[in-house]
Design an enzyme around this catalytic site. Structure first.
Site, PDB file in Angstrom:
ATOM      1  N   HIS A 175       0.824  -1.223   0.000  1.00  0.00           N
ATOM      2  CA  HIS A 175       0.000   0.000   0.000  1.00  0.00           C
ATOM      3  C   HIS A 175       0.851   1.263   0.000  1.00  0.00           C
ATOM      4  O   HIS A 175       0.571   2.221   0.700  1.00  0.00           O
ATOM      5  CB  HIS A 175      -0.964   0.038   1.193  1.00  0.00           C
ATOM      6  CG  HIS A 175      -1.938  -1.080   1.225  1.00  0.00           C
ATOM      7  ND1 HIS A 175      -3.212  -0.922   1.666  1.00  0.00           N
ATOM      8  CD2 HIS A 175      -1.843  -2.376   0.855  1.00  0.00           C
ATOM      9  CE1 HIS A 175      -3.848  -2.068   1.590  1.00  0.00           C
ATOM     10  NE2 HIS A 175      -3.030  -2.968   1.091  1.00  0.00           N
ATOM     11  N   PRO A 226     -13.186  -7.740   2.975  1.00  0.00           N
ATOM     12  CA  PRO A 226     -13.460  -8.843   2.043  1.00  0.00           C
ATOM     13  C   PRO A 226     -12.680  -8.656   0.743  1.00  0.00           C
ATOM     14  O   PRO A 226     -12.576  -7.543   0.226  1.00  0.00           O
ATOM     15  CB  PRO A 226     -14.967  -8.731   1.791  1.00  0.00           C
ATOM     16  CG  PRO A 226     -15.504  -7.892   2.899  1.00  0.00           C
ATOM     17  CD  PRO A 226     -14.383  -7.007   3.351  1.00  0.00           C
ATOM     18  N   TYR A 240     -13.222   9.067  -2.142  1.00  0.00           N
ATOM     19  CA  TYR A 240     -13.400   7.771  -2.775  1.00  0.00           C
ATOM     20  C   TYR A 240     -13.655   6.640  -1.779  1.00  0.00           C
ATOM     21  O   TYR A 240     -13.532   5.471  -2.128  1.00  0.00           O
ATOM     22  CB  TYR A 240     -12.239   7.512  -3.755  1.00  0.00           C
ATOM     23  CG  TYR A 240     -12.381   8.487  -4.893  1.00  0.00           C
ATOM     24  CD1 TYR A 240     -13.131   8.167  -5.998  1.00  0.00           C
ATOM     25  CD2 TYR A 240     -11.892   9.786  -4.779  1.00  0.00           C
ATOM     26  CE1 TYR A 240     -13.369   9.098  -6.998  1.00  0.00           C
ATOM     27  CE2 TYR A 240     -12.120  10.721  -5.765  1.00  0.00           C
ATOM     28  CZ  TYR A 240     -12.856  10.366  -6.867  1.00  0.00           C
ATOM     29  OH  TYR A 240     -13.107  11.295  -7.841  1.00  0.00           O
TER      30      TYR A 240
END
Length: 168
Positions: free
Chosen positions: A62, A151, A166
């Site tokens: 990330h 998930p 977002y």
């Protein structure tokens, strides 16, 4: 992981100034960070290193950090959430953002949040940005959760708007 050389783009006036912009991950005080620098292309080597932006948040995953000049001549930089998804909603944090700066690292006066490099926020890990040819429509690709942080699935292609949230 997602560290090392993260992005590379040419200055819009590369033909005349030979400037290239590079983003890369590095370790600082036992933490991973990302730095954006410019260099002059001298043909066989790079010279005249200048730090444009430093201490962007990163971790093994990330880290984001793709670079692209927009049709407005501004430098756009993706910053991943670095595993701290709650900070993607904080407009005063650089985690989970798309940033917009001048080529010298200063903040444009017409950014959505005065004095702030944040162009849009709420991103997880933007991995690509580009403009629809001949327009000012900015697209971003973003990885969705991998299972450890929600998930699995949910990769996104977004049209990015000035000041947009977002959702991450």
């Amino acid at each position: 992981g997602e560290e090392g050389l993260m992005g590379l783009t040419l200055d819009p006036d590369y033909k005349n100034n030979k400037l290239i912009y590079i983003s890369y991950a590095y370790e600082k005080d036992d933490e991973m960070k990302v730095k954006v620098v410019s260099f002059r292309d001298d043909g066989n080597e790079l010279s005249n290193e200048k730090i444009i932006l430093d201490d962007l948040p990163a971790e093994r995953y990330h880290a984001g950090c793709r670079l692209r000049f927009g049709p407005d001549g501004k430098l756009y930089i993706t910053a991943g959430d670095a595993g701290k998804k709650e900070l993607a909603q904080d407009k005063n944090s650089l985690y989970g953002k798309i940033l917009r700066i001048n080529s010298d690292g200063t903040v444009p006066s017409d950014n959505p949040f005065p004095g702030n490099p944040v162009w849009s926020y709420g991103h997880r890990n933007s991995q690509g940005i580009d403009w629809y040819p001949g327009t000012e429509i900015l697209f971003s690709t973003e990885h969705g959760p991998s299972g450890f942080d929600g998930p699995g699935g949910g990769d996104e292609v977004n049209i990015i708007v000035k000041g947009g949230n977002y959702g991450w």
